[in-house]
Design an enzyme around this catalytic site. Structure first.
Site, PDB file in Angstrom:
ATOM      1  CE1 TYR A 142      -3.345  -2.829   0.715  1.00 22.97           C
ATOM      2  CE2 TYR A 142      -4.597  -0.814   1.021  1.00 22.97           C
ATOM      3  CZ  TYR A 142      -4.566  -2.170   0.804  1.00 22.97           C
ATOM      4  OH  TYR A 142      -5.737  -2.866   0.678  1.00 22.97           O
ATOM      5  CE  LYS A 193       2.634 -18.084  -1.958  1.00 24.66           C
ATOM      6  NZ  LYS A 193       1.875 -19.348  -2.027  1.00 24.66           N
ATOM      7  CG  ASP A 225      -1.145 -20.495  -0.629  1.00 26.97           C
ATOM      8  OD1 ASP A 225      -0.655 -20.430   0.523  1.00 26.97           O
ATOM      9  OD2 ASP A 225      -0.586 -21.096  -1.572  1.00 26.97           O
ATOM     10  CG  ASP A 249      -7.855  -5.056   1.519  1.00 23.63           C
ATOM     11  OD1 ASP A 249      -8.823  -4.573   2.131  1.00 23.63           O
ATOM     12  OD2 ASP A 249      -7.778  -5.075   0.269  1.00 23.63           O
ATOM     13  CG  ASP A 253     -13.411  -7.580   1.646  1.00 24.42           C
ATOM     14  OD1 ASP A 253     -13.235  -6.793   2.593  1.00 24.42           O
ATOM     15  OD2 ASP A 253     -13.822  -7.221   0.525  1.00 24.42           O
TER      16      ASP A 253
HETATM   17  C1  IPM Z   1     -10.371  -1.547   3.814  1.00 29.02           C
HETATM   18  C2  IPM Z   1     -10.619  -0.966   2.440  1.00 29.02           C
HETATM   19  C3  IPM Z   1      -9.489  -0.026   2.080  1.00 29.02           C
HETATM   20  C4  IPM Z   1      -8.212  -0.831   2.052  1.00 29.02           C
HETATM   21  C5  IPM Z   1      -9.692   0.734   0.758  1.00 29.02           C
HETATM   22  C6  IPM Z   1     -10.979   1.508   0.739  1.00 29.02           C
HETATM   23  C7  IPM Z   1      -8.525   1.635   0.455  1.00 29.02           C
HETATM   24  O1  IPM Z   1     -10.800  -1.953   1.496  1.00 29.02           O
HETATM   25  O2  IPM Z   1     -10.302  -0.771   4.788  1.00 29.02           O
HETATM   26  O3  IPM Z   1     -10.244  -2.766   3.919  1.00 29.02           O
HETATM   27  O4  IPM Z   1      -7.887  -1.448   1.025  1.00 29.02           O
HETATM   28  O5  IPM Z   1      -7.515  -0.850   3.065  1.00 29.02           O
HETATM   29 MN    MN Z   2     -10.718  -3.974   2.280  1.00 24.60          MN
END
Ligand code: IPM
Ligand code: MN
Length: 359
Positions: A142, A193, A225, A249, A253
């Site tokens: 990032y 990894k 993975d 990240d 999700d």
């Molecule tokens: C999160 C989001 C952010 C990230 C984006 C919006 C930049 O997906 O907080 O997980 O990738 O960190």
């Molecule tokens: Mn995210």
């Protein structure tokens, strides 16, 4: 307690869920006799439109001078399909993380008994899953050296992101993770990894050196993975996992699938300056203005905020109210049971505020 909170509603559904988060925050303050004040500030696409900067200096000052930041979401479709945009709303979020030194992002993944069936995974896999992901938040790809798409010397278009980590960055996040593991079930999984990436080999090396300082914690190592697979095959394996920015990240999700909705997961980002409390979901522009966004991740972020200041009862009452709303089917459409009346963002928020007041 006196609390000065910087409020950053941002874009998309952000302002709608923030309204409910702030209402719950105030209801708790009133109930427990805390003095909470709010300073609202610009960020994201909104801030680009108004002042040309997704995280203006004024917003930074407000955040820095606050005790905590309550953040909703940033992002706007007009930037998503324009890879040439010079400034992007997400840069505001990244600038906030970097400038406030928020290197540790705490993302709990829990299940709610009455929502077990909402997960696409089998009940017996999901029931009882309860872990936290500690995501490193100010390093890695990032923030490493970048080169936007450009034509190179051979006439071929190329681009570059660098996954750069230093030992101190890895050490400090590992110590945070061990502290959490100690307060939980004493099990830490370091996700990397290391079979391919040099940066991951640094993580593993540092982790192997630090592990003996925490003999009470069982440390294991897992490739990312494999961790992605294990998380949905056997999420109960995990207690605390720690990982780099990008892996964290992606994995979080995936974690929301266990809970059943992105709209349910709060997070806390802590580091050297003001801590930030925010949902893990994005700005969901399609839901904007429709009163259908789930405010629970924002409301649970408020619970994490109070808990951060050691106000445990306050956090517990918010969690109790959220559980009660779910149990009584006061839910936004994406998690509502068939045939039950639909509740909007505002109605769910109001129900929770009323519950807190009546307690
Ligand atoms: C999160 C989001 C952010 C990230 C984006 C919006 C930049 O997906 O907080 O997980 O990738 O960190
Ligand atoms: Mn995210």
């Amino acid at each position: 307690m006196k609390l000065k909170i910087a409020v950053l509603p941002g874009d998309g559904i952000g302002p709608e869920i923030m309204e409910q988060g702030v209402a719950v925050c105030s209801a708790i303050a009133q109930k427990f006799g805390h003095e909470v004040s709010y300073d609202t500030a610009l960020c994201g696409a909104h801030a680009i439109d108004e002042v040309g900067d997704p995280f203006p200096e004024e917003t930074f000052q407000i955040c820095e001078q606050a005790d905590a930041v309550l953040f909703a979401s940033v992002g706007d479709p007009k930037f998503d399909n324009d890879p040439t945009a010079k400034v992007r709303p997400e840069q505001g979020l990244l600038a906030m993380r970097k400038k406030l030194g928020l290197y540790a992002n705490i993302r709990p993944v829990e299940t709610f008994e009455c929502l077990i069936h909402k997960s696409p995974l089998k009940d017996e896999i999901v029931r009882g899953a309860d872990f936290i992901c500690i995501r490193e938040l100010t390093g890695g790809m990032y923030f490493g050296k970048k080169q936007e798409p450009t034509i190179n010397a051979d006439g071929v278009e190329d681009a570059l992101d660098t996954n750069y980590y230093t030992r101190p960055e890895v050490e400090r996040i590992l110590h945070v993770a061990y502290q959490y593991a100690r307060q939980r079930r004493n099990h830490l999984t370091v996700v990397d990894k290391a079979n391919v990436l040099a940066s991951s080999r640094l993580w593993r090396k540092v982790a192997q050196e630090i592990a003996p300082q925490y003999p009470d914690v069982e440390t294991d190592f897992m490739y990312v993975d494999n961790a992605a697979m294990r998380m949905i095959q056997d999420p109960k394996f995990f207690d605390v996992m720690v990982t780099e920015n990008t892996f964290g990240d992606i994995l979080t999700d995936e974690g929301s699938v266990i809970t059943g909705s992105m709209g349910l997961l709060p997070s806390a980002s802590t580091g050297s300056s003001t801590p930030v409390f925010e949902p893990i979901h994005g700005s969901w522009p399609q839901g904007k203005g429709l009163n259908i966004a789930n405010p629970l991740a924002q409301i649970l972020s408020v619970a994490m905020l109070y808990e951060y200041f050691n106000l445990k009862e306050e956090g517990t009452l918010i969690r109790e109210a959220v559980n009660a709303s779910l149990a009584q089917n006061v839910r936004t459409p994406e998690i509502q049971v068939e045939g039950a009346p639909q509740y909007g963002t505002k109605e769910v928020g109001k129900w929770i505020v009323d519950y807190i007041r009546q307690k």
